[in-house]
Design a protein around this motif. Structure first.
Motif, PDB file in Angstrom:
ATOM      1  N   GLY A 194      -0.219 -27.919 -12.468  1.00  0.00           N
ATOM      2  CA  GLY A 194      -0.914 -26.817 -11.810  1.00  0.00           C
ATOM      3  C   GLY A 194      -1.937 -26.224 -12.762  1.00  0.00           C
ATOM      4  O   GLY A 194      -1.622 -25.973 -13.932  1.00  0.00           O
ATOM      5  N   VAL A 195      -3.157 -26.033 -12.297  1.00  0.00           N
ATOM      6  CA  VAL A 195      -4.231 -25.524 -13.149  1.00  0.00           C
ATOM      7  C   VAL A 195      -4.857 -24.316 -12.449  1.00  0.00           C
ATOM      8  O   VAL A 195      -5.323 -24.419 -11.309  1.00  0.00           O
ATOM      9  CB  VAL A 195      -5.313 -26.593 -13.380  1.00  0.00           C
ATOM     10  N   ASP A 196      -4.820 -23.189 -13.141  1.00  0.00           N
ATOM     11  CA  ASP A 196      -5.401 -21.986 -12.547  1.00  0.00           C
ATOM     12  C   ASP A 196      -6.540 -21.491 -13.426  1.00  0.00           C
ATOM     13  O   ASP A 196      -6.307 -21.018 -14.540  1.00  0.00           O
ATOM     14  CB  ASP A 196      -4.340 -20.894 -12.385  1.00  0.00           C
ATOM     15  N   GLY A 197      -7.757 -21.627 -12.923  1.00  0.00           N
ATOM     16  CA  GLY A 197      -8.934 -21.150 -13.654  1.00  0.00           C
ATOM     17  C   GLY A 197      -9.640 -20.013 -12.943  1.00  0.00           C
ATOM     18  O   GLY A 197     -10.822 -19.792 -13.143  1.00  0.00           O
ATOM     19  N   TRP A 198      -8.903 -19.299 -12.103  1.00  0.00           N
ATOM     20  CA  TRP A 198      -9.454 -18.153 -11.367  1.00  0.00           C
ATOM     21  C   TRP A 198     -10.656 -18.547 -10.500  1.00  0.00           C
ATOM     22  O   TRP A 198     -11.630 -17.785 -10.389  1.00  0.00           O
ATOM     23  CB  TRP A 198      -9.825 -17.003 -12.303  1.00  0.00           C
ATOM     24  N   SER A 199     -10.593 -19.731  -9.906  1.00  0.00           N
ATOM     25  CA  SER A 199     -11.630 -20.086  -8.945  1.00  0.00           C
ATOM     26  C   SER A 199     -11.524 -19.136  -7.760  1.00  0.00           C
ATOM     27  O   SER A 199     -10.424 -18.745  -7.358  1.00  0.00           O
ATOM     28  CB  SER A 199     -11.433 -21.515  -8.450  1.00  0.00           C
ATOM     29  N   HIS A 200     -12.687 -18.796  -7.173  1.00  0.00           N
ATOM     30  CA  HIS A 200     -12.620 -17.861  -6.047  1.00  0.00           C
ATOM     31  C   HIS A 200     -12.074 -18.545  -4.802  1.00  0.00           C
ATOM     32  O   HIS A 200     -10.993 -18.229  -4.323  1.00  0.00           O
ATOM     33  CB  HIS A 200     -13.991 -17.259  -5.746  1.00  0.00           C
ATOM     34  N   ASP A 201     -12.842 -19.500  -4.272  1.00  0.00           N
ATOM     35  CA  ASP A 201     -12.416 -20.098  -3.004  1.00  0.00           C
ATOM     36  C   ASP A 201     -12.317 -21.611  -3.148  1.00  0.00           C
ATOM     37  O   ASP A 201     -12.413 -22.157  -4.255  1.00  0.00           O
ATOM     38  CB  ASP A 201     -13.384 -19.710  -1.877  1.00  0.00           C
ATOM     39  N   GLY A 202     -12.115 -22.274  -2.044  1.00  0.00           N
ATOM     40  CA  GLY A 202     -11.915 -23.707  -2.076  1.00  0.00           C
ATOM     41  C   GLY A 202     -13.084 -24.449  -2.695  1.00  0.00           C
ATOM     42  O   GLY A 202     -12.909 -25.394  -3.469  1.00  0.00           O
ATOM     43  N   GLU A 203     -14.276 -24.005  -2.358  1.00  0.00           N
ATOM     44  CA  GLU A 203     -15.452 -24.707  -2.876  1.00  0.00           C
ATOM     45  C   GLU A 203     -15.537 -24.580  -4.392  1.00  0.00           C
ATOM     46  O   GLU A 203     -15.814 -25.560  -5.100  1.00  0.00           O
ATOM     47  CB  GLU A 203     -16.725 -24.144  -2.230  1.00  0.00           C
ATOM     48  N   ASP A 204     -15.281 -23.366  -4.893  1.00  0.00           N
ATOM     49  CA  ASP A 204     -15.281 -23.196  -6.347  1.00  0.00           C
ATOM     50  C   ASP A 204     -14.205 -24.056  -6.992  1.00  0.00           C
ATOM     51  O   ASP A 204     -14.415 -24.657  -8.045  1.00  0.00           O
ATOM     52  CB  ASP A 204     -15.020 -21.718  -6.700  1.00  0.00           C
ATOM     53  N   ALA A 205     -13.046 -24.099  -6.356  1.00  0.00           N
ATOM     54  CA  ALA A 205     -11.929 -24.846  -6.929  1.00  0.00           C
ATOM     55  C   ALA A 205     -12.205 -26.346  -6.916  1.00  0.00           C
ATOM     56  O   ALA A 205     -11.655 -27.085  -7.738  1.00  0.00           O
ATOM     57  CB  ALA A 205     -10.642 -24.527  -6.167  1.00  0.00           C
ATOM     58  N   ASP A 206     -13.048 -26.797  -5.990  1.00  0.00           N
ATOM     59  CA  ASP A 206     -13.435 -28.211  -5.986  1.00  0.00           C
ATOM     60  C   ASP A 206     -14.035 -28.618  -7.336  1.00  0.00           C
ATOM     61  O   ASP A 206     -13.751 -29.696  -7.858  1.00  0.00           O
ATOM     62  CB  ASP A 206     -14.481 -28.479  -4.891  1.00  0.00           C
TER      63      ASP A 206
END
Lengths: 221, 572
Positions: free
Chosen positions: A4-16
């Motif tokens: 599991g990697v959490d980099g504080w992406s905002h939404d799905g697109e950022d997390a992509d």
């Protein structure tokens, strides 16, 4: 094994974007074709400040590995060392505010990097959601490279891990209904199943409900 | 289900509606309690108790007690411009409460440009709503005001409000605007600085940020109580676009101060965005797929698209809007342009602009070519919010919005809509849109929808045709839902449809409402009939509802609807 990697992406697109970097980092470190076979997904984190985390499932199908966990150059020490190395690389990727956790059957306590409780809980939530396929959206998954161009629904199901196609708005469809994938297919995980939402489009075909590069018009003021 | 296609009765309809109420068998205590011109402080304990009961029963705001005139002598002495006569609709004024200018970082036009287009396209009132944010709070909210005042001077007869588009803490955007006055800028500026989600970093979903939104609404109400401003309104904009306006948040805004928080956009702006040869995006720029982690997870994928140009919350028969109305509390819909960049406009940003330093872009210049990929219409060009007033004026428009004397349409589908509830065949007892008809239990009532059909081309140069009108009805449970996050109305459905094809002039559609024994509400909508499908809740509830808009293939001129706000009926 699931990371599991959490980099504080905002939404799905950022997390992509983060998911693709995780894939590059993991693939380079693990060698062989493992990078191609990583399954990556994004997961909403709704505790605390809402954001989006990433999960990375490492395939468990190395037949010559007694532990079956897919780590090349096995030997317990080598595998563990390699895993630690990967987790450190990913933690560097997300920075000090992010978090990385890795779990595997022989790692009952997992490997944990990071201090921020919000990011740590996000990374754990991503691992759990990926393990149970309870929620999230797949970015890289078996068959994704076969989902290009225009395909009948039946082929789409044959070629990928997608279990079913659902039309938003309830229009009828069958195995022959054409889906213009637009080379961007992000199926959703829920209740242990993989569903692809599609919507009607110009020309009588269906297109994925989620489009690449959606309008961000006036959303971030 | 009942789904008959009745035939409308065509006739000339030139008279104005009288509003002298008949005498009626209601006791004196009720008569006084229901007379909203008598303040609480002047009621006897018995009368106040009765009034509180009526309030609890959902008898809200503009109570129209059909047939109470004789028992309320104070009313008889007042003319139509007096408070008691505020239900008297002498005129319908069209407007738009969601318009951006060069004072928004993603927009371009001057106030004068928007205002004169609005006037040209037939609007009587408009609200300038530039985005809240650090630059706007610091500079824009101040410097837009002289432009607005100048436009008021230049366009007498057009009402131009100053407002802003609030980043609602924990939620979407909303229009906030105030009545013109000495403190209009001061109040808006302080509101923005203290309560804007963008300014204060409170946009993400959390209970604390939700409380900020409620506090903001209440603060606006206090400015009215303190007489800093005469009136303030808040309406939520594009509520379903990102799925981040949860049902409980909407209910919380409404309950925070019903004088201020009065509704949401039934139809979002950006209606040109789905044009296949234009922006080819989603109608309303509704293209999200529900990947915002702040979203309310129970909203289905269908909620992220418009249906017949309307937001899913409003377009769904028996959906979220109906679940709010089924509580018997006011919550009204509007339809606006959200104009930022307009389809086929020929403007380019002023050269040398520095938005952050100057608080606005410089005045636009001629671009030399029409903008074929812009997604918006000019104010009034496509969407309008039509408000019933007894005379035009800033406060009158705001009161009309507050009271829900409002219908909306797209593409000027109809020329006029006047829906009333009345005693059968008694036009003198008319009770207008947004009102609550409080009558003795068992009173017979009927609904009348008088529609003036369009006889002029719209701004796409064709004469729109109204082919069907639907009546939607639901029961009211004033206790409200146990779950504040419900978005389904228990028994609301389409109860009647009229085929209005082939009609012209003015038609009247009449529906008997029976003898009133339980509280309920009614609302209407009409369409050109070009696109329909069973609604999100199925064909038994809404057999021919608006159809899901196709991303990239939604020509708004070929899919026109009007919606009315409801009328509530409650037995005493």
């Amino acid at each position: 094994m699931i990371i599991g990697v959490d980099g504080w992406s905002h939404d799905g697109e950022d997390a992509d974007h983060l998911a693709h970097r995780v894939r590059e980092g993991g693939g380079a470190l693990l060698g062989g074709d493992v990078g191609e076979r990583l399954e990556l997904a994004t997961h909403e984190v709704r505790s605390g400040r809402a954001h989006t985390a990433v999960s990375c499932c490492v395939p468990d199908d190395e037949p010559d590995r007694p532990d079956g966990h897919g780590w090349p150059d096995a030997g317990r020490q080598g595998r563990a060392g390699r895993l630690e190395g990967l987790v450190d690389v990913l933690h560097d990727l997300v920075g000090p505010d992010g978090a990385v956790v890795a779990t595997a059957p022989r790692l009952p306590d997992g490997l944990v990097r990071g201090h921020d409780t919000g990011a740590l809980s996000g990374a754990w939530a991503a691992v759990t959601a990926a393990a149970t396929r309870s929620s999230g959206r797949l970015v890289r998954y078996p068959g994704v490279d076969q989902l290009r161009g225009v395909l009948p629904v039946a082929d789409l199901l044959d070629r990928s891990v997608v279990d079913e196609v659902v039309v938003v708005g309830g229009s009828a469809h069958d195995g022959g209904t054409l889906v213009d994938t637009r080379d961007f297919v992000r199926p959703q995980l829920s209740d242990g199943r993989v569903r692809l939402l599609v919507q009607p489009a110009v020309g009588g075909v269906m297109v994925p409900f989620e489009k690449e590069n959606p309008e961000r018009c006036c959303e971030d003021h | 289900m009942s789904h008959d296609h009745g035939h409308p009765h065509s006739h000339d309809h030139g008279h104005t509606h009288g509003h002298t109420h008949d005498a009626a068998p209601v006791d004196d205590t009720t008569a006084v309690a229901i007379d909203t011109t008598v303040p609480d402080t002047e009621l006897s304990p018995t009368q106040l108790s009765r009034r509180n009961l009526l309030r609890a029963a959902g008898v809200v705001g503009s109570v129209a007690a059909v047939g109470l005139g004789h028992a309320a002598p104070a009313a008889a002495a007042t003319g139509p411009t007096q408070p008691r006569g505020r239900n008297v609709v002498n005129q319908w004024v069209a407007g738009d409460h969601h318009i951006h200018t060069q004072h928004s970082s993603d927009a371009i036009y001057t106030v004068a440009d928007q205002a004169q287009y609005a006037k040209s396209y037939g609007l009587d009132w408009l609200v300038i709503t530039d985005h809240g944010g650090a630059t706007h709070a610091r500079i824009g909210v101040d410097i837009v005001n002289p432009d607005i005042r100048a436009a008021r001077e230049a366009l007498p007869g057009t009402l131009i409000f100053q407002g802003l588009e609030w980043n609602i803490p924990s939620a979407e955007h909303g229009t906030v605007f105030v009545a013109p006055g000495d403190n209009e800028v001061a109040v808006l500026k302080q509101f923005e600085q203290d309560y804007d989600g963008g300014v204060n970093g409170t946009s993400s979903s959390s209970p604390a940020n939700e409380a900020q939104a409620v506090a903001g609404v209440q603060w606006l109400g206090k400015q009215v109580d303190d007489k800093r401003i005469e009136s303030a309104l808040f309406l939520a904009n594009h509520p379903a676009r990102q799925g981040i306006d949860s049902p409980h948040e909407i209910r919380a805004w409404r309950d925070a101060d019903p004088r201020v928080a009065v509704g949401f956009e039934g139809a979002p702006g950006h209606q040109a965005a789905g044009l296949p040869n234009g922006a080819a995006s989603g109608r309303g720029f509704y293209t999200n797929a529900g990947t915002n982690p702040n979203r309310f997870t129970a909203y289905p994928p269908e909620s992220y698209r418009t249906w017949g140009g309307f937001d899913w919350m409003t377009a769904t028969g028996g959906g979220l809007w109906d679940s709010l109305l089924a509580e018997g509390k006011p919550w009204w819909i509007s339809a606006n342009s959200d104009s930022h960049f307009n389809y086929l406009a020929t403007a380019a940003r002023g050269p040398g602009s520095n938005f952050n330093a100057e608080g606005r872009y410089r005045d636009p210049v001629y671009s030399g070519a029409p903008d074929e990929t812009a997604g918006d219409f000019w104010p009034g060009q496509y969407s309008r919010t039509v408000v019933g007033v007894n005379r035009p004026g800033y406060l009158e428009v705001m009161q009309g919005l507050r009271d829900g004397r409002v219908w909306v349409d797209h593409g000027r589908l109809v020329k006029g809509v006047n829906m009333v509830v009345r005693r059968p065949r008694n036009p003198r007892s008319d009770s207008p849109l947004g009102s609550t008809v409080a009558v003795p239990r068992g009173t017979a009532l009927e609904l009348s929808i008088t529609i003036t059909l369009q006889d002029l081309p719209n701004w796409a140069s064709f004469l729109p045709v109204l082919n069907r009108v639907d009546l939607i009805q639901g029961s009211i449970d004033v206790a409200g839902p146990a779950d504040r996050d419900t978005f389904l109305a228990p028994d609301t459905r389409v109860v009647r449809s009229w085929d209005t094809s082939g009609t012209s002039g003015t038609i009247e559609l009449v529906q008997p409402l029976g003898n009133v024994t339980e509280p309920f509400y009614v609302r209407a909508r009409g369409t050109d009939g070009n696109r329909s499908q069973p609604g999100y809740r199925g064909a038994t509830i809404d057999p021919e509802g608006p159809a899901l808009d196709v991303v990239g293939d939604a020509d708004p001129w070929e899919d026109l609807w009007f919606y009315t706000n409801p009328i509530f009926v409650t037995p005493l």
